[in-house]
Design a protein around this motif. Sequence first.
Motif, PDB file in Angstrom:
ATOM      1  N   UNK A  48     -39.146 -20.934 -21.146  1.00 56.10           N
ATOM      2  CA  UNK A  48     -40.586 -21.199 -21.121  1.00 56.10           C
ATOM      3  C   UNK A  48     -40.929 -22.442 -20.304  1.00 56.10           C
ATOM      4  N   UNK A  49     -39.975 -23.335 -20.108  1.00 58.00           N
ATOM      5  CA  UNK A  49     -40.248 -24.560 -19.353  1.00 58.00           C
ATOM      6  C   UNK A  49     -40.513 -24.280 -17.877  1.00 58.00           C
ATOM      7  N   UNK A  50     -40.199 -23.058 -17.412  1.00 55.67           N
ATOM      8  CA  UNK A  50     -40.434 -22.689 -16.016  1.00 55.67           C
ATOM      9  C   UNK A  50     -41.716 -21.884 -15.825  1.00 55.67           C
ATOM     10  N   UNK A  51     -42.458 -21.684 -16.898  1.00 56.33           N
ATOM     11  CA  UNK A  51     -43.686 -20.885 -16.816  1.00 56.33           C
ATOM     12  C   UNK A  51     -44.796 -21.685 -16.133  1.00 56.33           C
ATOM     13  N   UNK A  52     -45.437 -21.051 -15.161  1.00 59.16           N
ATOM     14  CA  UNK A  52     -46.625 -21.620 -14.521  1.00 59.16           C
ATOM     15  C   UNK A  52     -47.847 -21.305 -15.373  1.00 59.16           C
ATOM     16  N   UNK A  53     -48.755 -22.249 -15.563  1.00 64.79           N
ATOM     17  CA  UNK A  53     -49.955 -21.973 -16.365  1.00 64.79           C
ATOM     18  C   UNK A  53     -50.906 -21.021 -15.657  1.00 64.79           C
ATOM     19  N   UNK A  54     -51.835 -20.473 -16.399  1.00 62.35           N
ATOM     20  CA  UNK A  54     -52.894 -19.661 -15.802  1.00 62.35           C
ATOM     21  C   UNK A  54     -53.733 -20.550 -14.897  1.00 62.35           C
ATOM     22  N   UNK A  55     -54.303 -19.966 -13.876  1.00 61.62           N
ATOM     23  CA  UNK A  55     -55.035 -20.757 -12.886  1.00 61.62           C
ATOM     24  C   UNK A  55     -56.333 -21.344 -13.429  1.00 61.62           C
ATOM     25  N   UNK A  57     -56.356 -22.498 -16.610  1.00 62.22           N
ATOM     26  CA  UNK A  57     -55.915 -23.352 -17.719  1.00 62.22           C
ATOM     27  C   UNK A  57     -55.933 -24.802 -17.229  1.00 62.22           C
ATOM     28  N   UNK A  58     -57.129 -25.354 -17.093  1.00 61.52           N
ATOM     29  CA  UNK A  58     -57.281 -26.642 -16.434  1.00 61.52           C
ATOM     30  C   UNK A  58     -56.596 -27.783 -17.181  1.00 61.52           C
ATOM     31  N   UNK A  59     -56.441 -27.654 -18.485  1.00 62.56           N
ATOM     32  CA  UNK A  59     -55.742 -28.699 -19.242  1.00 62.56           C
ATOM     33  C   UNK A  59     -54.226 -28.539 -19.149  1.00 62.56           C
ATOM     34  N   UNK A  60     -53.774 -27.341 -18.799  1.00 60.68           N
ATOM     35  CA  UNK A  60     -52.336 -27.092 -18.708  1.00 60.68           C
ATOM     36  C   UNK A  60     -51.754 -27.321 -17.322  1.00 60.68           C
ATOM     37  N   UNK A  67     -58.497 -37.695 -11.359  1.00 57.90           N
ATOM     38  CA  UNK A  67     -59.232 -36.541 -10.828  1.00 57.90           C
ATOM     39  C   UNK A  67     -58.991 -35.318 -11.704  1.00 57.90           C
ATOM     40  N   UNK A  68     -59.659 -35.281 -12.833  1.00 59.45           N
ATOM     41  CA  UNK A  68     -59.481 -34.155 -13.753  1.00 59.45           C
ATOM     42  C   UNK A  68     -59.923 -32.853 -13.087  1.00 59.45           C
ATOM     43  N   UNK A  69     -59.303 -31.760 -13.498  1.00 61.18           N
ATOM     44  CA  UNK A  69     -59.635 -30.447 -12.945  1.00 61.18           C
ATOM     45  C   UNK A  69     -60.729 -29.820 -13.806  1.00 61.18           C
ATOM     46  N   UNK A  70     -61.803 -29.413 -13.165  1.00 61.18           N
ATOM     47  CA  UNK A  70     -62.884 -28.718 -13.870  1.00 61.18           C
ATOM     48  C   UNK A  70     -63.244 -27.459 -13.098  1.00 61.18           C
ATOM     49  N   UNK A  71     -63.889 -26.551 -13.777  1.00 62.03           N
ATOM     50  CA  UNK A  71     -64.293 -25.295 -13.132  1.00 62.03           C
ATOM     51  C   UNK A  71     -65.215 -25.556 -11.949  1.00 62.03           C
ATOM     52  N   UNK A 256     -53.884 -23.189  -7.281  1.00 63.17           N
ATOM     53  CA  UNK A 256     -53.255 -22.135  -6.476  1.00 63.17           C
ATOM     54  C   UNK A 256     -51.803 -22.008  -6.928  1.00 63.17           C
ATOM     55  N   UNK A 257     -51.594 -21.173  -7.921  1.00 65.40           N
ATOM     56  CA  UNK A 257     -50.292 -21.012  -8.575  1.00 65.40           C
ATOM     57  C   UNK A 257     -49.839 -19.559  -8.477  1.00 65.40           C
ATOM     58  N   UNK A 258     -48.582 -19.364  -8.217  1.00 65.21           N
ATOM     59  CA  UNK A 258     -48.041 -18.002  -8.065  1.00 65.21           C
ATOM     60  C   UNK A 258     -47.641 -17.443  -9.427  1.00 65.21           C
TER      61      UNK A 258
END
Length: 446
Positions: A48-55, A57-60, A67-71, A256-258
């Motif tokens: 699970x440590x190699x799992x990329x978060x959902x695009x 999932x701004x907190x993940x 520079x926090x990520x927001x929608x 931008x996550x695969x």
Amino acid sequence: MKNLKLYSLIAIVTCFLNSCATDHDDYIERPSQSILEERLDELFGSKESLILPASNDYSGIPSDAKNSITEAKVALGKFLFHETMLGENPTKPEGKDTYSCASCHHAAAGFQSGILQGIGEGGFGFGAHGEGRIKASNYVETEIDVQPIRSPSVINSAYQDVMLWNGQFGGVGTNAGTEANWTAGTPKEVNNLGFEGVETQAIAGLDVHRMVIKSDFVVNTKYKELFIAAFPDVPQEECFSKLYAGLAIAAYERTVLSNEAPFQKWLNGDESAMSTDELKGALLFFDKGQCYSCHSGPGLNGMEFHALGMNDLAGENVLTVIDEATKKGRGGFTGNSNDNYKFKTPQLYNLLDVGFFGHGGSLKSVRDVINYKNNAVAENNEVPLSNLSEQFVPLNLTEDEIDLLTLFVENSLYDPNLKRYQPESLPSGNCVINADSQSSIDMGCM
């Protein structure tokens, strides 16, 4: 007596057949699932440590503390990254408003360039996935926006704290102690703002690539409300600027996550996501192939610099002079001779759409790269043997193992839906990615 012998014979045959079946099942199935899981547990604590978060999932998603990520930021950054109307500082009038960040980092080529050297201003055409872009005939080499090294991918950049092959962008983390090299009057000066590499590059890159954020343009388009939504606490006279445009672009780039690649689906519990051969290739990646020793973390990139003796950009199609600082990689930035010829470990997702590998594009396929590392013979004679990475040693992989490892990298790490990160249209109404006449025809944007 005969019956006793017959029963004994049947029992022996049954036991033998069952044993063979069990052995056969273990031989086929264990590398497909359990051995790989056990190996990942051993190396990383859990798969699970190699799992990329959902695009979304701004907190993940790893973010810059400043520079926090927001929608709203992501929405603005997605447009700005592809916006050709930012091309307001060209060397030639005909280049105005024809290029964007995406000219060299677009979805169709795994957010790299579809050609050996990405071309911003002064490029002409696109083709199907960027392979058709050439130098415009009315430009000379000194007028075009082209870099002396391959355009690195934007994919999974959230897992990098410094950016570019030499890692020169980023004012924290890996670049701590390099402050003397943040030269005033150069793009490296932006490191003094104290952002991580993704943010620093996005801010500095607007100037480097001849793009401008004009207040009049923002105010007279939908961008005004997008900027205000993204930065509600910033006064408008400050908000419509290069700084905040760069921060929005960086927030978008981090998403931008695969995360739809088969390997990611397998990590998330879909045991049918990869074939048996792909799973065997994955086991080679995380075992005998030693790939994980450099390509680590969810982005399979790592944050180290290695000298592998690969060639710099070369050949008749190269459009710029390769200077000594570029050739020296990390050492060209730090000035430390121990860093000479070292380049940052790239991420490995979506390489199937790429035709050039290594910082100089000297290798032409994933299999070429694996062969190169398997043989561990430097191709660049300018790189002293003493500078080569200690990890650049023969791997003793067989041809079959190279095939399996290639299959894993090309197929299992391939996200087929990167177009989800590209807007269908822009608030300006201009063409997405490139807006020169040939690109407009190639991409059906007239």
